[in-house]
Structure formats: structure tokens, C-alpha cells
Design a protein around this motif. Structure first.
Motif, mmCIF file in Angstrom:
data_model
loop_
_atom_site.group_PDB
_atom_site.id
_atom_site.type_symbol
_atom_site.label_atom_id
_atom_site.label_comp_id
_atom_site.label_asym_id
_atom_site.label_seq_id
_atom_site.Cartn_x
_atom_site.Cartn_y
_atom_site.Cartn_z
ATOM 1 N N TYR A 24 38.797 41.070 36.599
ATOM 2 C CA TYR A 24 38.127 40.594 37.811
ATOM 3 C C TYR A 24 37.208 41.647 38.412
ATOM 4 C CZ TYR A 24 40.318 36.129 37.556
ATOM 5 O OH TYR A 24 40.667 34.881 37.125
ATOM 6 N N ASP A 25 37.496 42.904 38.171
ATOM 7 C CA ASP A 25 36.572 43.948 38.613
ATOM 8 C C ASP A 25 35.242 43.833 37.865
ATOM 9 O OD1 ASP A 25 35.911 46.468 40.049
ATOM 10 O OD2 ASP A 25 35.858 47.279 38.020
ATOM 11 N N LEU A 26 35.285 43.530 36.573
ATOM 12 C CA LEU A 26 34.052 43.358 35.809
ATOM 13 C C LEU A 26 33.283 42.115 36.262
ATOM 14 C CD1 LEU A 26 35.271 44.353 32.228
ATOM 15 C CD2 LEU A 26 33.465 45.488 33.548
ATOM 16 N N ILE A 27 33.990 41.052 36.582
ATOM 17 C CA ILE A 27 33.319 39.855 37.096
ATOM 18 C C ILE A 27 32.663 40.175 38.442
ATOM 19 C CG2 ILE A 27 33.653 37.504 37.949
ATOM 20 C CD1 ILE A 27 35.906 37.215 35.863
ATOM 21 N N ARG A 28 33.361 40.933 39.258
ATOM 22 C CA ARG A 28 32.807 41.338 40.562
ATOM 23 C C ARG A 28 31.552 42.198 40.372
ATOM 24 N NH1 ARG A 28 37.322 42.309 42.522
ATOM 25 N NH2 ARG A 28 37.506 44.541 42.195
ATOM 26 N N GLN A 29 31.616 43.144 39.447
ATOM 27 C CA GLN A 29 30.440 43.963 39.148
ATOM 28 C C GLN A 29 29.277 43.115 38.631
ATOM 29 O OE1 GLN A 29 30.957 47.679 36.897
ATOM 30 N NE2 GLN A 29 33.165 47.456 37.198
ATOM 31 N N SER A 30 29.614 42.095 37.842
ATOM 32 C CA SER A 30 28.580 41.200 37.312
ATOM 33 C C SER A 30 27.817 40.534 38.446
ATOM 34 C CB SER A 30 29.210 40.123 36.422
ATOM 35 O OG SER A 30 29.917 40.683 35.350
ATOM 36 N N ALA A 31 28.571 40.015 39.421
ATOM 37 C CA ALA A 31 27.933 39.350 40.557
ATOM 38 C C ALA A 31 27.068 40.325 41.346
ATOM 39 C CB ALA A 31 28.990 38.724 41.455
#
Length: 269
Positions: A143-150
Motif C-alpha cells: 500500500y505504500d507503493l500504491i500511495r507513492q504511485s498516486a
């Protein structure tokens, strides 16, 4: 208005059929808009196609863009063909990807996280030897990577945001509500949408991405949603569209979106 933003074709090496077959399937299925969004090349390597069964070759990318734009014109008046791409997010290569996409007339870009800690989220064995703390860490990092993606500003849509459950259904039970909520808040603040992806029904988990629990949280935080079948064969275009629409209304959503020229188009549910 019926639409589907997430489709693939044979260039990626693990889908069947050419782009036109997906467009024709969409017309037959009564869609008014069809997004073509095959897996982008892996731009973090000097090799043309380091992963031939996962993503298209760099040398194939210009032809992909050209073909979608040609078919957009060919089918104008019958269906709106949208130029998209599904792009993995690798923090170390984000600027490389950004530069490749800079001058391409995309209607939208889907951001995906398929690898966490260098291991595919679809690797059936990745959780086998992990203890509870390590499982939590894997979910937190996802979820940290998804957050960074956004936060990267590169993407309009975040794909299948709990797809790590695909071959490990207990993933949903790993307690990480704070991480999920922080990610959903960021997605909402960045004006990025979350897709309801119906391809999970083809995996061990047997259901859509994301779960109803996450969709309820997304609704609470004001996240926009969109639809993607993630079709890898033309027959799956628009799969479960009406069921998803009904479920979103039950959860409390009033609208969903598709994209044209990188701008959201609101469609009432």
C-alpha cells in the motif's frame, strides 16, 4: 453510458487477440467507450523486451500507439476508442517512465503495482514461509507503493488495489486498515480514481478487486471509481459491468468516471 478502461492484447505476451477484436467485442456488448491499456514496456532496462511474457517490447510501443489512434478514427461514430496504457510503478525509474509518456496523446494512464520487494504479487508462494509480522510488512509495503504511485502524478487510475489477494485470499484478513485508509485518502487528495477490476473472479480469490470493505472506505473518503474488466481475451470485455454498477449504488456511490484526454468524464450511476 457503458465503458471499460482496462483491456489488453497479444503484444504483452500473455493475452489473446489483437486490439480490433476487443473493440468489436465492446460494440457487440453495447459499450459506448472502450479503453485500450496494454502493459507498457519495461523502461528500466536497456533490453528491448526483458520480460516477453509480461510486457510489450519497447520497439513495439510506437506501433501500439499508432494502431490505437488509427482504430480510434476508424470506429469513430460507432464507439469511442480511448488510448491508455497500464504502467507499472517503479520508484527508481519513475522519471524514465514519465519521460517516455510525455508527448503521447493518452486519454488516461493506469498505474499498477505488481511487485513488492522484488517479488510478484501473484507469486503463489510468497506468503508460504512468512510469519504474521512479515505478512503485515508485505501488505504495508504494497500500500505504500500504491500511495507513492498516486503521489507521483503520473496516473489517472490505480489498478486492482488489493490484487495481492489473487492467489492468497487470506491477504484480506491481514490487519492493515490504517495503511489502506492512508492510501485511499492520498488517492482522493490526488484526484486519482480506483478501478473496480472484475478479473479477480478468474483467480483463486474468486472475486473482484477491490473488496467491498475497501470500496466502502473509498466511498467514505470521496475516492472516484471507474470500471475495468482487465480483459486478456475479447470475450471478457465489459464482464460484470451491470453487477458492478448495482453494487456501487448499494455501497453509496452516485457516479463513476472514464477519461478523455487525461480529464475525468463523470457518468452518473
Amino acid at each position: 453510458m457503458k465503458f471499460d478502461l482496462h483491456t489488453h492484447h497479444e503484444r504483452c505476451g500473455h493475452a489473446d487477440g489483437m486490439i480490433e477484436a476487443y473493440i468489436q467485442s465492446a460494440i457487440q456488448g453495447g459499450l459506448q467507450a472502450i479503453g485500450i491499456s496494454d502493459h507498457s514496456p519495461y523502461f528500466g532496462s536497456e533490453e528491448d523486451q526483458p520480460f516477453p511474457n509480461i510486457a510489450m517490447a519497447k520497439s513495439a510501443f510506437p506501433g501500439y500507439i499508432e494502431e490505437v489512434l488509427r482504430l480510434k478514427e476508424k470506429y469513430s461514430g460507432q464507439i469511442e476508442v480511448l488510448l491508455g496504457v497500464e504502467s507499472d510503478f517503479f520508484p527508481d525509474y519513475a522519471d524514465v517512465y514519465r519521460n517516455y509518456y510525455a508527448n503521447i496523446p493518452f486519454d488516461y494512464i493506469i498505474g499498477s503495482v505488481h511487485h513488492v520487494g522484488g517479488i510478484s504479487i501473484f507469486n503463489k508462494k510468497r506468503f508460504t514461509k512468512l510469519n504474521d509480522e512479515q505478512k503485515f510488512e508485505a501488505k504495508r509495503d504494497y500500500y505504500d507503493l500504491i500511495r507513492q504511485s498516486a503521489l507521483s502524478g503520473m496516473f489517472d487510475v490505480m489498478a486492482h488495489i488489493d490484487a495481492m489477494k489473487a492467489y492468497y485470499p487470506p491477504f484480506s484478513d491481514i490487519p492493515a486498515h490504517q495503511e489502506i485508509d492512508a492510501t485511499l485518502r492520498t488517492i482522493a487528495e490526488c484526484g486519482v480514481s480506483v478501478e473496480i477490476n472484475t478479473s479477480g473472479k478468474m483467480k483463486d480469490v474468486g472475486g473482484w478487486y477491490p473488496s467491498d470493505d475497501i470500496l466502502e472506505r473509498a466511498c467514505h473518503f470521496g475516492v472516484n471509481v471507474t470500471f475495468g474488466s482487465d480483459a486478456h481475451t475479447p470475450t471478457r470485455v465489459g464482464d460484470d459491468w451491470e453487477l458492478v454498477r448495482t453494487r456501487l449504488k448499494e455501497i453509496g456511490f452516485k457516479q463513476w468516471v472514464f477519461y478523455r484526454s487525461r480529464r475525468p468524464v463523470i457518468v452518473p450511476l
